[in-house]
Design an enzyme around this catalytic site. Sequence first.
Site, PDB file in Angstrom:
ATOM      1  N   MET A  81       0.808  -1.219   0.000  1.00 52.96           N
ATOM      2  CA  MET A  81       0.000   0.000   0.000  1.00 52.96           C
ATOM      3  C   MET A  81       0.846   1.276   0.000  1.00 52.96           C
ATOM      4  SD  MET A  81      -2.773  -1.153   2.878  1.00 52.96           S
ATOM      5  CE  MET A  81      -3.708   0.375   2.758  1.00 52.96           C
ATOM      6  N   HIS A  82       0.171   2.396  -0.214  1.00 50.51           N
ATOM      7  CA  HIS A  82       0.618   3.760   0.093  1.00 50.51           C
ATOM      8  C   HIS A  82       1.533   4.424  -0.941  1.00 50.51           C
ATOM      9  CE1 HIS A  82      -1.110   2.939   3.959  1.00 50.51           C
ATOM     10  NE2 HIS A  82      -0.172   2.075   4.293  1.00 50.51           N
ATOM     11  N   ASP A 240      -3.049  -5.448  -0.091  1.00 44.64           N
ATOM     12  CA  ASP A 240      -2.655  -6.767   0.401  1.00 44.64           C
ATOM     13  C   ASP A 240      -3.356  -7.152   1.692  1.00 44.64           C
ATOM     14  OD1 ASP A 240      -1.287  -4.869   1.916  1.00 44.64           O
ATOM     15  OD2 ASP A 240       0.690  -5.755   1.611  1.00 44.64           O
TER      16      ASP A 240
END
EC number: 2.7.1.17
Length: 502
Positions: A81-82, A240
């Site tokens: 992520m991110h 995820d």
Amino acid sequence: MNYLLGVDVGTSSTKSVLLAESGEVVAIGQKAYDFDTPHPGWAEQDPEVWWDAAKDTIQQVLHISQVNPKHIRGIGFSGQMHGPVFLDRAGNSLRPAIIWADQRSAQECQKIYEIVGKEGLYRTVCNPVDSGFMAATLLWIKTHEPETYKQIQTLLLPKDYVKYRLTEALVTDPSDAGGTSLYDVRNLRWSTEMTEWLALSEEMFPEVKNAIDVVGTVSPKAARETGLAAGTPVVNGGNDQTMGALASGAVKEGPVMLVIGTGGTLFTTVDSVVVDQELRMHTYPHCVPNKWHLLGAILAGGFCFKWFRNVLSPTQPYSYEEMTQEAAKIAPGAEGAIFLPYLAGERTPHMDSFARGVMFGVTVRHTRAHLIRAIMEGVVFAMRDCLEIFKQLQVIPEKIFASGGGSLNPTWRQIQADILGLPLITIQTPEKSATGAAMIAGIGTSIFSSFDEACQRSVSLGEEICPIAEHTTRYEGYYQFYRSLYPKLQESFVEVFQLTSR
């Protein structure tokens, strides 16, 4: 027989799983890689590394299974992520992606809090901002690499970049968009308020579609590169955490999913938006429509174990099994050795990029085995911090579904059950995030009629470990002492950062 393919674009490797419609995993492919640290605290990856790994692992599962690619009915995606990927007008990557572990944007985080404030973040995006998140990273690029910023046409998340290379579709899903600190998770749209406050162009952000939506098909070019059949439907997928939750059966309120991998996460599903007003943890959309999830995250979980192993034995192998066998001989509490696992800063509950790892209370009595035990316990104490916030938000867990490397060892499993004070059930579904991605492909293409059917066919539960009452009582005192250390050291963390930055 119909088959489904799931691809998980992770931080340390990309994995592909081929799932039969019966729910059986028939082949797994994996390719490992590292991230680059061109400066202290930086963490970058070349998106081409992900695409090469995806091609390689897809070819692996096709070779292992000998399945005709035309029998693969859908492909789904999962990913770290991110961290944004920066694409120009031609769809080429402008520079390496700045991933979630990156710490360069601490000043930009402070600037966002000055401009927006906690109340503004709570009201608009329901989440804190931290280094490595897209919001702070974009401000850093805008300040330090203005020429790159001017060329950005589209921003993607890691899984979405690989999906783009497979389909040419520029799209993300709500769960990954939620992790940017630029997405309104209550109303499921990019936050116009945030982009206006930070003077960012909303045109950079991709279209957001549901996790179960078919967003494209495998292009002829990608088919030649991967061995897949051109025209195979591609389903959007999710971050995820949601894909791992799906493969663990954690798609309804009640269970909590605990993952100790490189970092550590505590995940639970909620039927409505629940937000921590103090912004100590995250609220993101789920892969299941009209559901959300609470996520507590620590930056260094199993990584602490790996770091200590490398310190102990930089040249000769020293296995994790040997380490845990030593730790198993030490009584709970490690005779007062307390470890703060903040080797890469910390997220939940402190959101502090200046935090540093600490081994406290060490005496001449302490051996290597004590320190190993203290590290294992310290990581779980950090996960207990996340669990306590769940309880404060009136989200009361019933049991723990455990996965990741931290669930593979009986000593560490018992430590988790004892410190968290809940029954712990191991998840035996292999490669959960990639398997979840295959499951979402099956839901999106109607191979599975529902999330429930996908879980019934594909999720495999292992043994249940119950907490030992005597240990839980003993750990309570150690945990309360562990909690007391961070407030006492917070200013010292900043001071040592300033010393090392001179």
